[in-house]
Design an enzyme around this catalytic site. Sequence first.
Site, PDB file in Angstrom:
ATOM      1  N   HIS A 444      18.707  39.721  61.946  1.00 25.71           N
ATOM      2  CA  HIS A 444      18.493  39.014  63.205  1.00 25.71           C
ATOM      3  C   HIS A 444      16.994  38.902  63.429  1.00 25.71           C
ATOM      4  O   HIS A 444      16.189  39.482  62.698  1.00 25.71           O
ATOM      5  CB  HIS A 444      19.166  39.756  64.372  1.00 25.71           C
ATOM      6  CG  HIS A 444      18.634  41.144  64.564  1.00 25.71           C
ATOM      7  ND1 HIS A 444      19.212  42.245  63.989  1.00 25.71           N
ATOM      8  CD2 HIS A 444      17.565  41.600  65.246  1.00 25.71           C
ATOM      9  CE1 HIS A 444      18.530  43.313  64.305  1.00 25.71           C
ATOM     10  NE2 HIS A 444      17.514  42.963  65.065  1.00 25.71           N
ATOM     11  N   SER A 446      13.412  39.219  65.736  1.00 27.42           N
ATOM     12  CA  SER A 446      12.768  40.080  66.720  1.00 27.42           C
ATOM     13  C   SER A 446      11.276  40.083  66.395  1.00 27.42           C
ATOM     14  O   SER A 446      10.734  39.067  65.978  1.00 27.42           O
ATOM     15  CB  SER A 446      13.383  41.489  66.655  1.00 27.42           C
ATOM     16  OG  SER A 446      12.791  42.331  67.604  1.00 27.42           O
ATOM     17  N   HIS A 587      15.376  73.690  64.231  1.00 24.95           N
ATOM     18  CA  HIS A 587      14.900  72.563  65.031  1.00 24.95           C
ATOM     19  C   HIS A 587      14.268  71.497  64.138  1.00 24.95           C
ATOM     20  O   HIS A 587      13.680  71.788  63.088  1.00 24.95           O
ATOM     21  CB  HIS A 587      13.862  73.026  66.072  1.00 24.95           C
ATOM     22  CG  HIS A 587      14.440  73.888  67.149  1.00 24.95           C
ATOM     23  ND1 HIS A 587      14.644  75.225  66.978  1.00 24.95           N
ATOM     24  CD2 HIS A 587      14.859  73.584  68.403  1.00 24.95           C
ATOM     25  CE1 HIS A 587      15.167  75.737  68.072  1.00 24.95           C
ATOM     26  NE2 HIS A 587      15.318  74.761  68.955  1.00 24.95           N
ATOM     27  N   SER A 589      11.204  69.198  63.604  1.00 23.44           N
ATOM     28  CA  SER A 589       9.793  69.137  64.009  1.00 23.44           C
ATOM     29  C   SER A 589       8.930  69.183  62.752  1.00 23.44           C
ATOM     30  O   SER A 589       9.405  68.920  61.638  1.00 23.44           O
ATOM     31  CB  SER A 589       9.448  70.305  64.954  1.00 23.44           C
ATOM     32  OG  SER A 589       8.145  70.123  65.478  1.00 23.44           O
TER      33      SER A 589
END
Length: 950
Positions: A444, A446, A587, A589
């Site tokens: 598409h 953009s 986590h 990071s």
Amino acid sequence: MAAEAEGLEPQAAATEDAAGDATEAADAELRLLVGNRLSLDLYPGGCHRLLHLCAQRPPQLGEVEFLQLSGHEDPQLLEATLTQVPRNLQRLRSLVLRGGQHWDVLGACLRGSLTTLPAGLSGLARLAHLDLSFNSLETLPACIPQMRGLSTLLLSYNHLSELPEALGALPSLTFLSVTHNRLQTLPIALGALSTLQRLDLSGNLLDTLPPEIGGLSSLTELNLASNRLQGLPTSLVGLRSLRLLVLHSNLLTSVPTGLVHLPLLTRLDLRDNQLRDVPPELLDAPFVRLQGNPLGEALPAPQSPPEAPVILEMPRLFLNSDVDSFPVTPQGCSVTLACGVRLQFPAGATASPVNIQYRLWLPEPRLVPLGPHDSLLSGVLELQPHGVAFRQKVSLWLLFVPPRIRRCREVVVRTLSGDSWGDLDTHVEEEAPKRLWAHCQVPHFSWFLVVSRPVSNTCLVPPEGTLLCCSGYPGVKVTFPPGATEEPRSVCMQVVRMASRELRALLGEPEAAASPLLCLSQSGGPPSFLQPVTVQLPLPPGVTGLSLDRSCLHLLYRTPLEAAWDDITAQVALELTHLYARFQVTHFSWYWLWYTTKTCVQDLARKAWERLRLHRVNLIALQRRRDPEQVLLQCLPRDKVDATLRRLLDRYRGPEPSDTVEMFEGEKFFAAFEKGIDVDAERPDCVEGRVCFVFYSHLKNVKEVYVTTTLDRQVQAVRGQVSFYRGAVPEEVPEEAKAARQKKGMDTVWMATLPIKLPVWPGVVAAVYEGGRGGTEAWGWSGAEGRAHCTPSFSQRLRGSEGLGQGRGPGLSLAPLNLGDAETGFLTQSNLLTVAGRLGPDWPAVALHLGLPYRELQRIRHEFRDDLDGQIRHMLFSWAERQAGQPGAVGLLLRALEQSDRLDVAEEVRAILELGRQKYKDSIQRTSLAPRGLDPADPAAPQSVESAQA
């Protein structure tokens, strides 16, 4: 007996399960019969579903009026299914049997397997719409001419080489589309279709048309594009209802003159043919398009014999700088934009014609989403309409600047999809050593830009766990155990390396070292894992597991919210081998392993991370040798300063470059002129005399501005300066900025100050005198370039007033003269005076590119032989008077300036146009004549535009 009973229980259970499945399948099929539509082309086994319905004969089946089946079904099964249609769907009005719903590995659209239709379909008395597009028909099925109620017949993208004469027996046909087949001739009976309104035969092999085509008395649209037509029958002038006639991309050498006199014709497209001479009526008609024809050219030398086959190619469009949109049809096309971007729309990418608009934006932070270690390599391309989806992916090629560092980095095209930015699968194609293309497939439209980023390795982590390895650093691995996530999620890993010498210089420690910097990220989902994942990093260079001092080993973690680094060595269990360190985290990071004798390394890690992202640059300010009021400002990487100065010093001169300063990718800064020097003209990137910049390490951070002064330059030169400051433009900047200069570093606002000198210049002497060559009226400017005389037409444009003061003609009263329109922007007479003052000795090249004949240049040179200013102004204003009110004049001027290597003046003209458009839109909004956010549709009166841009 008990054993027999136990054996019967599984069989009974299986029978019950089968009966339940059959009931569920029947219910699902009945749910498809809601309303009068039955769409089975989107479901696997659509033919089986329809056969099952026909066997059950539910009452709803007899109410179906619209049926869709896929052309990719098995041919025998499809024929058997269609045989049942006339008996069970007697109310059917529309039958769609399209292919083109599957694609091959290269993304090309596959045709369906349909080669014929059962004869019984002719019994569908109510059938009005039949779509057989994207199939494998080689001949028209014999049942179609017997469908007397048919009004729409779609046969595009098949293998038809001819149409039968029986086609003329369809009395109700209004729309016939046979595009992209192999038709070489048309049946004579085609002219008997008196009700036909739309006929599309584009993309075939037609070289002639039968004269009987003139009998289509109701025809309003006729498309014959992309064929081999060399001539047209004169009977076309009898199509009195015709509104649209498309004949582009043929081999036409002549057209009937009477076409222009058709009473309802609104568009005649004759582009890309072989027309060398056309009747004057066609040249003057506003609805005729003739681009791409060799009009006025002589016949070329004989080519290959006429019987040589012509190879059909995809239509190609080459857009110039004054065109910002182009059409795309289902036929597909290859487009090259003026900015160097290439697009390729495959056949069938759009189901209907779409008008595509494009714009190349200057990069700025709101349009350029960059990661901490990304670099921008191109401008920002916008393609509209946003979000329009294609049936096939469109190929996009973007030119980009070759990255200076390629090891463990990759080039990707970044685009905005919905509310988030993402990277597309990108292939780099090298046309020349310094001419690289980023090629990707876009679903598409953009915004698009090219970015260099650290190599990114991505995997989908299932609940069962997996292993993720780095392709650039094989020793970096992340192991996800079973249960780390409940739902599959995509995890990305990037690795960034820091040179050991830079870390040692920062820490002041010769033995300091660091491992590659690891980043783990994801697109959505929880911020942490359900189970700890194991990370393996190589030990810092020069350190082994047998010889290291564990007290010097620090594992650093960057907290996302505080954007600070923490030492988490004491919180994890480090497992060391001879070459690697392993630890467990939960986590997403950044993780970094350091080896140093320093104890508090959190703040040092922040500085080291900034050092990874900083670029060392120098600032220059040069003045053009022949026009000192033209100042070039540029921010250059330190290693490119010497080569750039060698290239510029033959045209510019100025002080030495500034000391080296450090800047982040995408950092804003500005240049402020001080000590009596100001920017001469209003610019969109100039606020209160301060010029705005955004630093991108691979792009040209350069701007040329014209400066002026209110001080008296008739007595002595003006010695001013230009200073560079960090950040967005503030309300006030101290002229000397002494306090800021006392502190150098990343936290200081001031970066550098370079001197600017405007030499002695006597200004403009007001003198109005009568007489002159041939008794004409003339103005006299006394200045560095001499005296300017004006011809009668030019003197009518310049009206003087008594007592002109010093400076650049502040007493001039300019009659309205506007080039352009509200969409492209206006150039007023005062703007043209500014342009004339910049050209200097380059004006003959500009004049020739504007289309002025050489004899006129010689006449101007002779008439104003002692007056360079007069030559320039007479040339420019005489051309502007002839172009007044003509479309494309502004674009012609811009191209002439660029072709004459005066990019500085072209850039200033673009800035004037953009500023004028913005001012005009603001004035419309202030007077409530247009809604906010919309561009005005109609151009303003000349006086309004003049006041907006003067």
